[in-house]
Scaffold this active site. Structure first.
Site: not given
Ligand code: NDP
Length: 314
Positions: A69, A233
């Site tokens: 990214r 998560y």
């Protein structure tokens, strides 16, 4: 260490040794369905497990697209591999940014004509040790589930037809098992629906995660019957595992020559930034099952969850 713990740690150590040995056995010519023309994309490949997957796939002779990214960090990471003689290209990709994703899709189509392997590795986790904060729950669900799902949707039309079939590997977790012994959603009726291909749907999975996020928002998640460890998560990876099962089923209908196989794996507890370098396996070892799944000569494997090259029951 208790006797039981000692035994399981010995067992794990033995399996790690077996895998290290398996990795020294080279693929024979008839097993190698790929070449340097085979294009493998790895998300979040600037560090950790993703970087190792990129390195190992390139080591097997594929062309790897290392994505990151942060452009600058990606270029630096790719340089390390390029200087080592690996066939690695690099491109910016933030799986949460639609513009970045479509720009990447356009670039790969123009430059390479498509993709053969997609490794959805990019992910986040903010729980360390026994902490179970929900502060970043939305980001965890958005990145790990919606980001991964979006990549699957955008990349499928770019996956090139081949006799071996294209492959998607999602780096997931055994914390996201539907019927995990220690950690699972308590709602039995929902579990039943999610485990049945007749009732499993994208809407059902999306509803599950949005119910979870709503409960986080109004602070009622604790009584919601969610997995107790690394809750946000675990829910995000459960959604990834279920979506993969759903997609595998849909993709199985494609005609021979246009097949796409999709599987998930748990890399174990890995010494990376995500665990603050705790963990009991190296990133190099953690990459192994992902690479093995991406290159499986037995192409019919799809819709499964693996760990250490063995199938786990979802
Ligand atoms: P790291 O934190 O070292 O690496 C995560 C990678 O994902 C980084 O490259 C990060 O980029 C990238 N990433 C995060 N968000 C985005 C985004 N929106 N777009 C693109 N890239 C993004 O962790 P690991 O290597 O340990 O984790 C890799 C995968 O393995 C994850 O999916 C994780 O959930 C899974 N996993 C890890 C375990 C472990 O014990 N470590 C256990 C089970 C599963 P940046 O550098 O810019 O932050």
């Amino acid at each position: 260490m208790s006797g039981k713990k000692e035994k399981s740690s010995e067992k794990r150590e033995k399996r790690l040794q077996e895998i290290s040995l398996l990795r020294t056995i080279h693929y024979s010519d008839h097993q190698r369905w790929w070449s340097e023309e085979t294009i493998a994309v790895v998300t979040g490949a600037n560090r950790g497990i993703g970087f190792e997957i990129a390195k190992q796939l390139a080591g097997h002779g594929l062309t790897v697209i290392l994505t990151s990214r942060d452009t600058r960090v990606g270029i630096e990471a790719a340089k390390v591999l390029q200087e080592g003689g690996f066939n690695v290209d690099v491109h910016q990709l933030n799986i949460l940014d639609n513009e970045s994703v479509s720009e990447f899709a356009k670039w790969i189509k123009e430059k390479y004509g498509g993709v053969d392997i997609l490794i959805n590795n990019a992910g986040v986790n903010y729980n360390i040790g026994s902490g179970n904060s929900m502060e970043f729950a939305k980001q965890v669900i958005d990145t790990n589930y919606y980001g991964t799902k979006n990549m699957v949707k955008v990349m499928i039309p770019l996956m090139r037809p081949s006799a071996a079939g294209a492959r998607i590997v999602n780096v997931s977790s055994r914390l996201g098992k539907l019927n995990g012994r220690r950690s699972r959603i308590e709602d039995e009726a929902l579990r039943e629906k999610l485990s049945n291909l007749e009732t499993l749907s994208e809407e059902l999975i999306d509803n599950m995660v949005s119910t979870f996020l709503q409960q986080v928002e109004n602070n009622s998640w604790q009584s919601g019957g969610w997995p107790q460890k690394f809750t946000d998560y675990a829910v995000s990876k459960l959604a990834v595992n279920l979506y993969s099962v759903l997609m595998a089923n849909q993709l199985a209908e494609r005609p021979e020559g246009e097949k796409i196989y999709i599987n998930c794996y748990c890399p174990g507890w890995v010494k990376t930034a995500m665990t603050s370098w705790a963990g009991n396996v190296s990133a190099e070892h953690a990459a192994d099952t992902g690479v093995w799944l991406a290159l499986l000569p037995n192409k019919e494997v799809t819709g499964k969850l693996f760990a250490e090259r063995r199938e786990l029951k979802l």
